[in-house]
Design an enzyme around this catalytic site. Structure first.
Site, PDB file in Angstrom:
ATOM      1  N   ASP A   1       1.237  -7.721   2.291  1.00  0.00           N
ATOM      2  CA  ASP A   1       1.341  -6.279   2.039  1.00  0.00           C
ATOM      3  C   ASP A   1       2.811  -5.832   1.890  1.00  0.00           C
ATOM      4  OD1 ASP A   1       0.891  -3.595   1.809  1.00  0.00           O
ATOM      5  OD2 ASP A   1      -0.475  -3.450   3.508  1.00  0.00           O
TER       6      ASP A   1
ATOM      7  N   HIS B   1       0.824  -1.221   0.000  1.00  0.00           N
ATOM      8  CA  HIS B   1       0.000   0.000   0.000  1.00  0.00           C
ATOM      9  C   HIS B   1       0.858   1.272   0.000  1.00  0.00           C
ATOM     10  CE1 HIS B   1       0.042  -0.123   4.568  1.00  0.00           C
ATOM     11  NE2 HIS B   1       0.043   1.172   4.410  1.00  0.00           N
TER      12      HIS B   1
ATOM     13  N   SER C   1       4.022   2.119   8.503  1.00  0.00           N
ATOM     14  CA  SER C   1       3.820   1.153   7.432  1.00  0.00           C
ATOM     15  C   SER C   1       5.128   0.926   6.705  1.00  0.00           C
ATOM     16  CB  SER C   1       2.786   1.673   6.439  1.00  0.00           C
ATOM     17  OG  SER C   1       1.524   1.304   6.869  1.00  0.00           O
TER      18      SER C   1
HETATM   19  N1  ARG Z   1      -4.894   0.505   7.672  1.00  0.00           N
HETATM   20  C1  ARG Z   1      -3.581   0.477   7.078  1.00  0.00           C
HETATM   21  C2  ARG Z   1      -2.899   1.803   7.301  1.00  0.00           C
HETATM   22  O1  ARG Z   1      -3.232   2.749   7.416  1.00  0.00           O
HETATM   23  C3  ARG Z   1      -3.577   0.072   5.642  1.00  0.00           C
HETATM   24  C4  ARG Z   1      -4.187   1.040   4.699  1.00  0.00           C
HETATM   25  C5  ARG Z   1      -4.214   0.577   3.264  1.00  0.00           C
HETATM   26  N2  ARG Z   1      -5.289  -0.345   2.996  1.00  0.00           N
HETATM   27  C6  ARG Z   1      -6.590   0.025   2.725  1.00  0.00           C
HETATM   28  N3  ARG Z   1      -7.497  -0.914   2.549  1.00  0.00           N
HETATM   29  N4  ARG Z   1      -6.969   1.259   2.620  1.00  0.00           N
HETATM   30  O2  ARG Z   1      -3.180   2.812   7.340  1.00  0.00           O
HETATM   31  N1  GLU Z   2      -1.241   1.345   7.533  1.00  0.00           N
HETATM   32  C1  GLU Z   2      -0.609   2.365   8.338  1.00  0.00           C
HETATM   33  C2  GLU Z   2       0.325   3.204   7.501  1.00  0.00           C
HETATM   34  O1  GLU Z   2       0.066   3.391   6.341  1.00  0.00           O
HETATM   35  C3  GLU Z   2       0.061   1.756   9.493  1.00  0.00           C
HETATM   36  C4  GLU Z   2      -0.968   1.284  10.376  1.00  0.00           C
HETATM   37  C5  GLU Z   2      -1.145   2.168  11.548  1.00  0.00           C
HETATM   38  O2  GLU Z   2      -1.732   3.256  11.464  1.00  0.00           O
HETATM   39  O3  GLU Z   2      -0.639   1.685  12.563  1.00  0.00           O
HETATM   40  O4  GLU Z   2       1.292   3.778   7.970  1.00  0.00           O
END
Ligand code: ARG
Ligand code: GLU
Length: 714
Positions: free
Chosen positions: A225, A89, A649
């Site tokens: 991921d 991502h 991330s």
């Molecule tokens: N929650 C994870 C991070 O913030 C992954 C985000 C990417 N994936 C998604 N389905 N939007 O932020």
């Molecule tokens: N998916 C998040 C990011 O893009 C990391 C997850 C979180 O917020 O801990 O950095």
């Protein structure tokens, strides 16, 4: 029992409870501040790393193998030739940008088979941090607590500018200075920004994004991921803009990769660039966030997502166009819901109130400045005042900037118009290309009819929910639907060719045209209201709150037995924990490791979130996992108790010996309140097991070239 021990025992107990309350704060450590105590504490948990392994500016240490990836994520160096692992991502934009209908790398994955096949990404960069030094005295030189806010800010800026000129650095390095502890301390970072970053590999989205929005922020999770990039440098190994002459960056420090496997209880470290936490807010601020601000933001996004979802379900083209937008909007929508519930469930507000009582007690006992005793009353007063402007600001930003393309264009056009009015013709000319580059993407992956629906949804909500004071001059009974029909058919804001062409004309023509556009004239009132009322009200209070927060933090530092760790601010940190499951709710326990078996359990043929590539199914059936797993089970993701946030991330998960065991990519839903209140009982970070990454590269993609390049420890 020995009588004389009564008082000491009481005293010990007292310190103990006090520490308990305090223990719930940030656990994100500045690498240069690692203490002997902490080194010891980690070693007691199983770590074999010394403080020097973690950070030493005079030799190679782990920080030399960790990079900030393109400003927002983290990545790690995994080979002597500058190979990077980060999240899928995080690389998504780049992967998408190289994809065409015939070569759809998002759908099918991408694997370079030689250096020549690695794909450049204009604008992409990565940042190494070579040295960290505290510069508080220099930055706050001459700054007084009672100074006028603007004078104080400009003196700080002056001191910073001076430091930027005087801190020694190599020609290819930069200095960055950041505030910590709400402005009580400052640190300078010596950094190197590499600007030629090429795409090397990515699994298909059905692996890299498996589970998509449904599984996002959730456990059990089964997402591969990860994506792979490489740094290119000039012939001196220094940063350079993209050039075909550039060569792979020679890394003196890179991670060895362990396939020895992990189990519950194992120590690990997360090293990266967490973006923002607010662990030291007063109770009432947290309460306001979860009772007022989050519900408003959740409602706005929920309505928008419902509209999108309906259209995406019925139309494959729209689904393709809107998947990424939907994911972006849904990501924080879902996070805020989890955060709100988590704050309630953990009783965070009550716990913070208990701490505040203790705080007052300590200020009195330790005879500290009496003005600290007034802090909570002052907070109450300021947070009462900021409630409406803060809410209004959120309504404005969510409506005009984050959830609708037409409204976003109106905002950009407004900004360009103001730029011309305030700074004149030359500023307009200098910036019109920039604005073109903002406006153009709002027309890509765009469906006008769908956008019109979200426009109506958003503005109707705005009419009903915006604090009245900030709707001044805008009638509440305007028929938004009727206007929308007119605007979307006739406004230049919905005509790409004309709008882009208009930016080429001279500014007078630009102003004349937009000032005669009904949609723009209508929307301009809203935007004016934001810049003339909402924003000034908000920022004048925000400044006061920030200053009070600085004072609160200063007092917390004074009463704390040891220096607490600072909130995340986008700078390099490490945090540590153990591989560990959790209890999301009564009578339910989540194990910390997921397996490929679970991917197959979730498999829904043809589904956009849960489809599985045929080759992966075959590998699963044959149990063709060696040498990455010999147990007949292929691990996919695992959980740990490290404190992480957005920006982490792509961060390396490092074992006790300093080897790479995983890549961080998410947190569990029940624990996402950890940005405001970290609770070790249920806050967990989620990582991809590095063995799954290698298995995909080797067995799924058959890319022996990359496997050979890695230093794999069996
Ligand atoms: N929650 C994870 C991070 O913030 C992954 C985000 C990417 N994936 C998604 N389905 N939007 O932020
Ligand atoms: N998916 C998040 C990011 O893009 C990391 C997850 C979180 O917020 O801990 O950095």
């Amino acid at each position: 029992m020995n009588k004389t021990s009564k008082y000491p025992l009481f005293f010990v107990l007292f310190i103990f409870t006090f520490k308990l309350v305090l223990a719930q704060n940030s656990r994100m450590i500045i690498p240069s501040e690692i203490s002997m105590n902490l080194e010891k504490e980690m070693q007691e948990m199983g770590s074999e790393l010394s403080a020097d392994d973690i950070y030493n500016p005079n030799m190679l240490s782990i920080n030399d193998a960790v990079i900030q990836f393109n400003g927002g994520c983290t990545g790690e160096i995994v080979s002597p030739k500058g190979l990077i692992f980060t999240n899928h991502h995080c690389g998504y934009g780049a992967i998408q940008s190289h994809s065409t209908f015939e070569n759809n790398y998002v759908k099918n994955g991408f694997w370079a088979n030689s250096f020549e096949e690695e794909l450049p990404n204009p604008g992409m960069y990565v940042t190494f941090v070579r040295k960290i030094q505290e510069v508080t005295n220099e930055v706050l030189n001459g700054v007084k607590d009672n100074m006028d806010e603007n004078i104080r800010k400009s003196l700080i800026q002056k001191n910073i500018n001076k430091l930027l000129q005087t801190i020694p650095k190599e020609e290819w390095q930069d200095i960055e200075i950041k505030a910590f502890y709400d402005g009580n301390k400052y640190y300078a970072f010596t950094v190197e920004n590499y600007k030629d970053i090429r795409l090397v590999g990515a699994p298909p989205a059905s692996i890299g994004k498996f589970g998509a929005d449904t599984d996002n922020w959730m456990w059990p999770r089964h997402t591969g991921d990860f994506s792979i990039f490489r740094i290119y440098a000039d012939k001196n190994n220094h940063p350079a803009e993209y050039s075909p002459e550039n060569v792979p960056y020679q890394a003196d420090k890179y991670f060895k990769i362990s396939i020895k496997g992990i189990k519950a209880g194992d120590f690990f470290l997360i090293y990266g660039f967490p973006g923002r936490t607010q662990e030291y807010l007063p109770a009432l601020a947290v309460q306001q966030k979860v009772e007022v601000i989050n519900p408003a933001r959740i409602e706005i996004r929920e309505r928008v997502l419902n509209v999108m979802d309906k259209w995406m379900k019925n139309n494959d083209t729209i689904k393709l166009q809107y998947t990424a937008k939907y994911a972006r909007i849904a990501n924080y929508w879902k996070k805020w819901i989890g955060e709100t519930q988590g704050i309630k469930k953990t009783g965070a507000v009550e716990k913070k109130k208990a701490f505040e009582k203790e705080f007052i007690q300590q200020i009195k006992t330790q005879n500290l400045d009496k003005s600290y005793l007034l802090i909570f009353d002052q907070f109450r007063n300021l947070y009462d005042q900021i409630k409406d402007p803060e809410l209004a600001r959120n309504y404005f930003i969510e409506t005009f900037y984050l959830n609708n393309d037409f409204l976003k264009r109106a905002l950009y056009v407004y900004q360009l118009e103001k730029l011309y009015e305030v700074e004149g013709k030359n500023a307009y000319k200098k910036n019109k290309e920039k604005f073109k580059s903002y406006i153009t993407p709002t027309f890509s992956n765009y469906n006008s009819a769908l956008d019109k629906k979200t426009f109506i949804t958003l503005l109707e909500l705005y009419q009903n929910k915006m604090p009245v004071k900030y709707m001044e001059g805008i009638s509440k009974d305007i028929n938004i639907k009727k206007l929308a029909n007119d605007f979307y058919s006739n406004s230049i804001l919905n005509n790409k060719t004309q709008l882009i062409k208009l930016l080429e004309k001279n500014p007078k023509k630009f102003i004349k045209t937009i000032e005669n556009d009904n949609a723009y004239v209508f929307l301009k009132k809203f935007i004016d209201n934001y810049y003339n009322k909402i924003s000034p009200d908000y920022y004048s209070l925000r400044d006061k709150i920030n200053r009070l927060q600085k004072k609160y933090m200063e007092a917390i530092i004074k009463i704390s037995p040891t220096l607490p760790y600072p909130d995340a601010n986008g700078t390099l940190r490490f945090s540590y924990g153990v591989v560990k499951g959790y209890e999301p709710r009564d009578a339910v326990y989540y194990y910390p490791i997921s397996h490929l078996k679970g991917v197959m359990e979730k498999y829904v043929p043809g589904d956009y979130e849960f489809d599985v590539p045929k080759k992966l199914i075959d590998l699963f059936k044959k149990k063709d996992f060696a040498p990455y797993s010999k147990t007949g089970q292929m691990p996919v993701n695992f959980l740990g108790s490290a404190h992480t946030t957005g920006g982490n991330s792509g961060s390396p998960a490092i074992n006790k010996e300093g080897e790479l065991i995983g890549i961080n990519f998410d947190r569990v839903w029940e624990g996402t309140m950890s940005d405001l209140y970290y609770d070790q009982k249920i806050s967990r970070n989620i990582m991809v097991d590095i063995r799954y990454v290698l298995f995909i590269i080797d067995k799924f993609a058959n890319n022996k070239r990359l496997i050979k390049e890695l230093n794999i420890i069996k």
